[in-house]
Design a protein around this motif. Structure first.
Motif, PDB file in Angstrom:
ATOM      1  N   ARG A  82       0.879  -1.044   0.209  1.00  0.00           N
ATOM      2  CA  ARG A  82       0.165   0.089  -0.004  1.00  0.00           C
ATOM      3  C   ARG A  82       0.795   1.187   0.070  1.00  0.00           C
ATOM      4  O   ARG A  82       2.021   1.156   0.592  1.00  0.00           O
ATOM      5  CB  ARG A  82      -0.852   0.035   1.287  1.00  0.00           C
ATOM      6  N   VAL A  83       0.604   2.365  -0.800  1.00  0.00           N
ATOM      7  CA  VAL A  83       1.394   3.426  -0.802  1.00  0.00           C
ATOM      8  C   VAL A  83       1.336   4.131   0.774  1.00  0.00           C
ATOM      9  O   VAL A  83       0.331   4.054   1.324  1.00  0.00           O
ATOM     10  CB  VAL A  83       0.672   4.378  -1.801  1.00  0.00           C
ATOM     11  N   LYS A  84       2.381   4.923   0.869  1.00  0.00           N
ATOM     12  CA  LYS A  84       2.562   5.486   2.370  1.00  0.00           C
ATOM     13  C   LYS A  84       1.872   6.877   2.236  1.00  0.00           C
ATOM     14  O   LYS A  84       1.068   7.093   3.449  1.00  0.00           O
ATOM     15  CB  LYS A  84       4.116   5.713   2.527  1.00  0.00           C
ATOM     16  N   ASN A  85       1.767   7.542   1.271  1.00  0.00           N
ATOM     17  CA  ASN A  85       1.038   8.879   1.185  1.00  0.00           C
ATOM     18  C   ASN A  85       0.008   8.957   0.010  1.00  0.00           C
ATOM     19  O   ASN A  85       0.275   9.430  -1.105  1.00  0.00           O
ATOM     20  CB  ASN A  85       2.070  10.056   0.790  1.00  0.00           C
ATOM     21  N   ARG A  95      -4.490  -8.327 -11.095  1.00  0.00           N
ATOM     22  CA  ARG A  95      -5.269  -7.047 -11.091  1.00  0.00           C
ATOM     23  C   ARG A  95      -5.628  -6.713  -9.763  1.00  0.00           C
ATOM     24  O   ARG A  95      -5.767  -5.238  -9.707  1.00  0.00           O
ATOM     25  CB  ARG A  95      -6.613  -7.337 -12.064  1.00  0.00           C
ATOM     26  N   GLN A  96      -6.173  -7.373  -8.930  1.00  0.00           N
ATOM     27  CA  GLN A  96      -6.516  -6.905  -7.595  1.00  0.00           C
ATOM     28  C   GLN A  96      -5.390  -6.334  -6.918  1.00  0.00           C
ATOM     29  O   GLN A  96      -5.544  -5.205  -6.024  1.00  0.00           O
ATOM     30  CB  GLN A  96      -7.017  -8.341  -6.598  1.00  0.00           C
ATOM     31  N   GLU A  97      -3.979  -6.998  -6.902  1.00  0.00           N
ATOM     32  CA  GLU A  97      -3.075  -6.292  -6.105  1.00  0.00           C
ATOM     33  C   GLU A  97      -2.863  -4.771  -6.620  1.00  0.00           C
ATOM     34  O   GLU A  97      -2.607  -3.892  -5.807  1.00  0.00           O
ATOM     35  CB  GLU A  97      -1.908  -7.078  -6.356  1.00  0.00           C
ATOM     36  N   ALA A  98      -2.714  -4.772  -8.134  1.00  0.00           N
ATOM     37  CA  ALA A  98      -2.880  -3.249  -8.385  1.00  0.00           C
ATOM     38  C   ALA A  98      -3.725  -2.499  -8.134  1.00  0.00           C
ATOM     39  O   ALA A  98      -3.439  -1.128  -7.791  1.00  0.00           O
ATOM     40  CB  ALA A  98      -2.632  -3.597 -10.233  1.00  0.00           C
ATOM     41  N   GLU A  99      -4.883  -2.855  -8.123  1.00  0.00           N
ATOM     42  CA  GLU A  99      -6.207  -2.283  -7.957  1.00  0.00           C
ATOM     43  C   GLU A  99      -6.123  -1.556  -6.234  1.00  0.00           C
ATOM     44  O   GLU A  99      -6.436  -0.384  -5.973  1.00  0.00           O
ATOM     45  CB  GLU A  99      -7.408  -3.040  -7.947  1.00  0.00           C
ATOM     46  N   GLU A 100      -5.638  -2.615  -5.386  1.00  0.00           N
ATOM     47  CA  GLU A 100      -5.329  -2.044  -3.805  1.00  0.00           C
ATOM     48  C   GLU A 100      -4.234  -1.416  -3.640  1.00  0.00           C
ATOM     49  O   GLU A 100      -4.141  -1.111  -2.381  1.00  0.00           O
ATOM     50  CB  GLU A 100      -5.773  -3.655  -3.280  1.00  0.00           C
ATOM     51  N   SER A 101      -3.312  -1.222  -4.408  1.00  0.00           N
ATOM     52  CA  SER A 101      -2.208  -0.724  -4.238  1.00  0.00           C
ATOM     53  C   SER A 101      -2.245   0.915  -3.638  1.00  0.00           C
ATOM     54  O   SER A 101      -1.344   1.246  -2.813  1.00  0.00           O
ATOM     55  CB  SER A 101      -1.293  -0.675  -5.134  1.00  0.00           C
ATOM     56  N   GLY A 102      -3.039   1.583  -4.243  1.00  0.00           N
ATOM     57  CA  GLY A 102      -3.150   2.932  -3.935  1.00  0.00           C
ATOM     58  C   GLY A 102      -2.364   3.710  -4.774  1.00  0.00           C
ATOM     59  O   GLY A 102      -2.205   5.030  -4.873  1.00  0.00           O
ATOM     60  N   LEU A 103      -1.565   3.237  -5.807  1.00  0.00           N
ATOM     61  CA  LEU A 103      -0.698   3.881  -6.864  1.00  0.00           C
ATOM     62  C   LEU A 103      -1.712   4.389  -8.018  1.00  0.00           C
ATOM     63  O   LEU A 103      -2.829   4.151  -8.390  1.00  0.00           O
ATOM     64  CB  LEU A 103       0.134   2.528  -7.725  1.00  0.00           C
ATOM     65  N   ASP A 104      -1.084   5.614  -8.401  1.00  0.00           N
ATOM     66  CA  ASP A 104      -1.736   6.018  -9.553  1.00  0.00           C
ATOM     67  C   ASP A 104      -1.169   5.590 -10.965  1.00  0.00           C
ATOM     68  O   ASP A 104      -1.974   5.713 -11.822  1.00  0.00           O
ATOM     69  CB  ASP A 104      -1.459   7.814  -9.340  1.00  0.00           C
ATOM     70  N   THR A 113      -5.736   2.842 -10.451  1.00  0.00           N
ATOM     71  CA  THR A 113      -4.413   2.572 -10.799  1.00  0.00           C
ATOM     72  C   THR A 113      -4.441   2.382 -12.388  1.00  0.00           C
ATOM     73  O   THR A 113      -5.002   1.490 -12.894  1.00  0.00           O
ATOM     74  CB  THR A 113      -3.761   1.248 -10.140  1.00  0.00           C
ATOM     75  N   VAL A 114      -3.642   3.038 -12.932  1.00  0.00           N
ATOM     76  CA  VAL A 114      -3.104   2.881 -14.673  1.00  0.00           C
ATOM     77  C   VAL A 114      -2.020   2.169 -14.721  1.00  0.00           C
ATOM     78  O   VAL A 114      -0.742   2.486 -14.155  1.00  0.00           O
ATOM     79  CB  VAL A 114      -3.134   4.405 -15.132  1.00  0.00           C
TER      80      VAL A 114
END
Length: 359
Positions: free
Chosen positions: A145-148, A170-179, A198-199
């Motif tokens: 998960r992203v910190k900020n 796909r789920q890991e990318a979706e839940e990561s918080g990354l843009d 997340t793109v």
């Protein structure tokens, strides 16, 4: 606010180019790989990018020429104002003795270790992790998960979604918080793969290296904000690989056949072509004669033709072939004509003791 990055991957410097038809052409292609990196750093400068992100397989193998290393260093030194983020891939893992650990890459170049790291760039954070070995079957995104969350968050990974090399879901990318998840490993531009907010993007390789890497190659400019991500694919390759199929049926000589081939070669004379010949040949085709009439950087010919046969003449032969063909022709209808012809062709090859050539 928005962050602009130039995203590239899979340069594979010092590839052997063993599929080319001469050592000289292989060296030309290796130099063109070097030059495309100069185009990439020049593009980052002209676009005033906030970062250049390189997602793995910068090198094709552990052995790299001093010429290549000097060129890379020179081009990176030419953009000291632009932060460069680089993660190693499965071809060039960041392990003891690798060039990533023994060379001075410059203060503005951050090479990710095999453990996930975060670099604070003020208005945005860049995460990344390198391959630490040639095979890594575990996902780097598991539990991430992203910190900020309020900042723009970017990650650089050399990874294969659903595959075997640092796979992720796909789920890991979706839940990561990354843009923006900047990826490498797949050599074809993917376009935007949107998973939640997340793109995910594979830019593909910037220069093709074989006939499994067809078409236009380049890099991606991504303008990333919390609201949206805008992508632009920017072609940079010196040469393209093409595969064209040509029907030889009815071509009674090389002049006619080569004319058809030249019409089908819709790229540049600088490009590389695989010519696949199909249909019924009215004469014995020599690939070397065809190649002599094609003016391009390189071409190869794959002959998948069958010889044109006068089946009525064969039918009238007093032989096993004649009896077989006569029996099949008597059963031929408009609907099964293609199947009958195929069966007769296979039969002639088998009766002649030849290897049956599947059409």
């Amino acid at each position: 606010m928005a962050v602009t990055i130039i995203h590239c991957a899979d340069l594979h410097f010092d590839s052997p180019f063993s599929g080319l038809d001469s050592i000289a052409k292989a060296e030309i292609r290796r130099e063109e790989l070097r030059q495309v990196f100069g185009k990439i750093t020049g593009l980052a400068a002209s676009k005033q990018a906030d970062a250049l992100v390189i997602c793995g397989d910068l090198f094709d193998q552990q052995t790299v020429s001093a010429q290549t290393l000097r060129y890379i260093k020179e081009k990176l030194d030419s953009i000291p104002q632009i932060p460069v983020f680089l993660c190693a891939g499965n071809h060039d893992p960041n392990m003891p003795g690798s060039y990533y650990r023994i060379l001075d890459w410059g203060k503005h170049v951050h090479i990710f270790t095999p453990q996930m790291e975060r670099v604070d760039c003020g208005s945005f954070d860049v995460y990344g992790a390198s391959f630490g070995a040639r095979t890594e079957p575990e996902s780097k995104l598991t539990g991430f998960r992203v910190k900020n969350p309020d900042k723009i968050n970017i990650m650089a990974l050399h990874a294969d979604m659903g595959g075997e090399y640092q796979p992720f879901s796909r789920q890991e990318a979706e839940e990561s918080g990354l843009d923006y998840l900047a990826l490498g490993h797949i050599h074809q531009y993917s376009g935007a793969m949107q998973f939640g907010n997340t793109v995910c993007v594979y830019p593909g390789c910037p220069e093709g290296r074989g006939f499994d890497e067809l078409g236009e190659k380049g890099v991606v400019q991504a303008v990333i904000s919390k609201e949206k991500t805008e992508l632009e694919f920017i072609p940079l390759c010196k040469r393209m690989y093409h595969e064209v199929a040509v029907d030889v049926s009815g071509a009674g000589n090389y002049e006619t056949l080569c004319g058809r081939i030249l019409l089908a070669m819709d790229g540049s004379a600088d490009d590389l072509y695989k010519i696949i010949l199909k249909g019924e040949a009215e004469f014995s085709i020599s690939p070397s004669v065809i190649l002599e009439n094609l003016h391009c950087f390189m071409a190869k010919v794959k002959d998948q033709t069958s010889a044109k046969v006068d089946w009525e003449s064969v039918k009238n032969e007093f032989s096993l072939k004649g009896l077989f063909v006569k029996k099949l022709l008597n059963q031929q209808t408009e609907e099964n004509a293609a199947l009958i012809k195929q069966a007769m062709t296979f039969a002639m090859q088998a009766l002649a003791g030849e290897k049956v050539k599947l059409l």
